[in-house]
Design an enzyme around this catalytic site. Structure first.
Site, PDB file in Angstrom:
ATOM      1  N   GLU A  73       0.858  -1.200   0.000  1.00  0.00           N
ATOM      2  CA  GLU A  73       0.000   0.000   0.000  1.00  0.00           C
ATOM      3  C   GLU A  73       0.891   1.246   0.000  1.00  0.00           C
ATOM      4  OE1 GLU A  73      -1.725   0.795   3.880  1.00  0.00           O
ATOM      5  OE2 GLU A  73      -3.477   1.763   2.991  1.00  0.00           O
ATOM      6  N   ASN A 135      -6.881   5.999  -2.184  1.00  0.00           N
ATOM      7  CA  ASN A 135      -5.814   5.068  -1.841  1.00  0.00           C
ATOM      8  C   ASN A 135      -5.976   3.906  -2.832  1.00  0.00           C
ATOM      9  OD1 ASN A 135      -4.024   3.295  -0.662  1.00  0.00           O
ATOM     10  ND2 ASN A 135      -4.620   3.825   1.435  1.00  0.00           N
ATOM     11  N   LYS A 152      -9.358   1.766  -2.266  1.00  0.00           N
ATOM     12  CA  LYS A 152      -9.563   1.198  -0.926  1.00  0.00           C
ATOM     13  C   LYS A 152     -10.964   1.530  -0.403  1.00  0.00           C
ATOM     14  CE  LYS A 152      -7.163   1.133   3.583  1.00  0.00           C
ATOM     15  NZ  LYS A 152      -5.958   1.637   4.298  1.00  0.00           N
ATOM     16  N   GLU A 171      -6.311   8.828   7.189  1.00  0.00           N
ATOM     17  CA  GLU A 171      -6.772   8.340   5.877  1.00  0.00           C
ATOM     18  C   GLU A 171      -8.166   8.867   5.540  1.00  0.00           C
ATOM     19  OE1 GLU A 171      -6.041   4.406   4.267  1.00  0.00           O
ATOM     20  OE2 GLU A 171      -5.096   3.915   6.164  1.00  0.00           O
ATOM     21  N   CYS A 196      -4.856  -2.998   2.866  1.00  0.00           N
ATOM     22  CA  CYS A 196      -4.611  -2.893   4.301  1.00  0.00           C
ATOM     23  C   CYS A 196      -5.836  -3.178   5.176  1.00  0.00           C
ATOM     24  CB  CYS A 196      -3.996  -1.545   4.634  1.00  0.00           C
ATOM     25  SG  CYS A 196      -3.245  -1.574   6.276  1.00  0.00           S
ATOM     26  N   ASN A 221       0.097  -1.022   5.385  1.00  0.00           N
ATOM     27  CA  ASN A 221       0.956  -0.254   6.310  1.00  0.00           C
ATOM     28  C   ASN A 221       0.268  -0.368   7.656  1.00  0.00           C
ATOM     29  OD1 ASN A 221       2.983   2.028   4.899  1.00  0.00           O
ATOM     30  ND2 ASN A 221       1.332   1.362   3.565  1.00  0.00           N
TER      31      ASN A 221
HETATM   32  N1  CDV Z   1      -3.207   1.465   6.525  1.00  0.00           N
HETATM   33  C1  CDV Z   1      -4.164   0.873   7.282  1.00  0.00           C
HETATM   34  O1  CDV Z   1      -5.257   0.629   6.816  1.00  0.00           O
HETATM   35  N2  CDV Z   1      -3.809   0.567   8.554  1.00  0.00           N
HETATM   36  C2  CDV Z   1      -4.746   0.009   9.501  1.00  0.00           C
HETATM   37  C3  CDV Z   1      -4.417   0.419  10.914  1.00  0.00           C
HETATM   38  C4  CDV Z   1      -4.572   1.865  11.101  1.00  0.00           C
HETATM   39  C5  CDV Z   1      -5.320  -0.291  11.902  1.00  0.00           C
HETATM   40  C6  CDV Z   1      -4.755  -1.506   9.431  1.00  0.00           C
HETATM   41  O2  CDV Z   1      -5.870  -2.075   9.419  1.00  0.00           O
HETATM   42  O3  CDV Z   1      -3.710  -2.137   9.460  1.00  0.00           O
END
Ligand code: CDV
Length: 340
Positions: A73, A135, A152, A171, A196, A221
């Site tokens: 990501e 994203n 996303k 975000e 993510c 991330n």
């Molecule tokens: N980049 C993300 O989506 N990170 C989220 C954190 C913030 C909980 C994740 O689900 O890993």
């Protein structure tokens, strides 16, 4: 006179009427895939430097005849939603978004991947010509063509500055959410993408699997410190694998999970990139928190071992019983139900 349909006529429309018997794995569809984990990217690291690092992993993939490389990501920059911007933009927010893909810095990646005959998935911040910010993740085939784009859907964190946090997770300020889970005929199968936080939601995998996904590519991330509930911090690695392994097994598909890990601008992020088979088992994983490639030979035909048996959706799913899934957002306790 009424006539009964033949077995083949019936089974064409009603999977429940099909004769049962041992499932045989169909003709093999082999693919060599890799997770290209990235280590930290500093706030002032140039795109050119990041692309050099990506190319280094791509060359390793080429030497090992990998056909599909998955990057994380927001691969091209630091994870900028950790900083709040208001009024005067000292962050230079727009500098973290791509306005074209390929662009001046990423063209080299596209060119080299095409020469090597390697496809790739790449996560980045996208600023569209009409001003939308997503994203984004794209899927590029081995001939260099962009065959898929995903925005996303599940944006975690918050919109406004929250002073109690050690670092922000904005975000929801810097991106608009996507609205669907598209799937794409590519790499000899059906490919879906997620980003993510999407990987923690079972709906993500199920929507993609209902679109026929056999291979789901996920970049992430994930800070090891979860500010709203730090008791989850030591469980980050466990939860990462729990959700992706469950998603793979329950939907009879392969899952590639790829991190941007390590200590980035003071925030320590989970690495632990891995590739998971439809069995739910991890078939490849990394050893470090930095730039690292891990690859494995998969066979997309193996998905049918699950999608044509235990998880034969058209035979066993009960969508008419799952209406809450799409008609209701939060939980409603029995005592809160309206009885009208
Ligand atoms: N980049 C993300 O989506 N990170 C989220 C954190 C913030 C909980 C994740 O689900 O890993």
């Amino acid at each position: 006179m009424t006539t009964s349909p033949t077995a083949s006529e019936t089974s064409a429309h009603d999977p429940d009427a099909a004769a049962t018997g041992a499932h045989e794995t169909p003709v093999s569809r082999p693919l060599r895939i890799a997770a290209a984990q990235m280590g930290p990217i500093a706030r002032h690291e140039s795109r050119a430097s990041v692309v050099n690092r990506m190319l280094f992993l791509l060359e390793e993939a080429g030497r090992n005849r990998v056909e599909l490389v998955v990057y994380p990501e927001l691969t091209l920059t630091t994870f900028f939603p950790r900083w709040y911007v208001e009024g005067e933009d000292d962050l230079n927010l727009d500098s973290f978004y791509e306005t074209e893909m390929p662009g001046p810095d990423t063209q080299r990646l596209f060119d080299r991947a095409k020469i090597l005959g390697i496809g790739f998935a790449l996560g980045y911040a996208e600023l569209t010509p009409d001003g939308h910010r997503y994203n984004t993740q794209i899927l590029v085939e081995r001939d260099g063509s962009v065959v898929g784009k995903y925005h996303k859907v599940h944006l975690p964190g918050h919109r406004e500055y929250e002073p109690w946090r050690e670092f922000q997770h904005l975000e929801r300020r810097y991106f608009e959410p996507g609205h669907d889970f598209p799937t794409f005929e590519a790499f000899g199968g059906v490919v879906g993408m997620a980003t993510c936080n999407d990987r923690r939601w079972p709906e993500t995998y199920r929507c993609l699997a209902l679109g026929g996904a056999e291979l789901i590519l996920i970049g992430y991330n994930t800070p090891k410190h979860y500010a709203p509930d730090p008791s989850q911090n030591p469980l980050q690695g466990f939860h990462n694998r729990l959700v992706m392994q469950s998603g793979a097994y329950q939907n009879g598909c392969y899952v590639v999970g790829v991190a941007k890990g390590g200590l980035e601008e003071g925030v320590d992020s989970l690495a632990e990139s891995c590739i998971i088979a439809p069995t739910g088992q991890i078939v490849a994983d990394v050893r470090t928190e930095g730039d690292e490639l891990t690859w494995v030979d998969i066979d997309l035909a193996v998905c049918a071992n699950y999608t044509q048996t235990l998880f034969q959706f058209d035979r066993y799913r009960r969508p008419e019983v799952y209406t809450r899934i799409t008609t209701q957002k939060g939980a409603i306790r029995p005592s809160e139900e309206s009885h009208g």
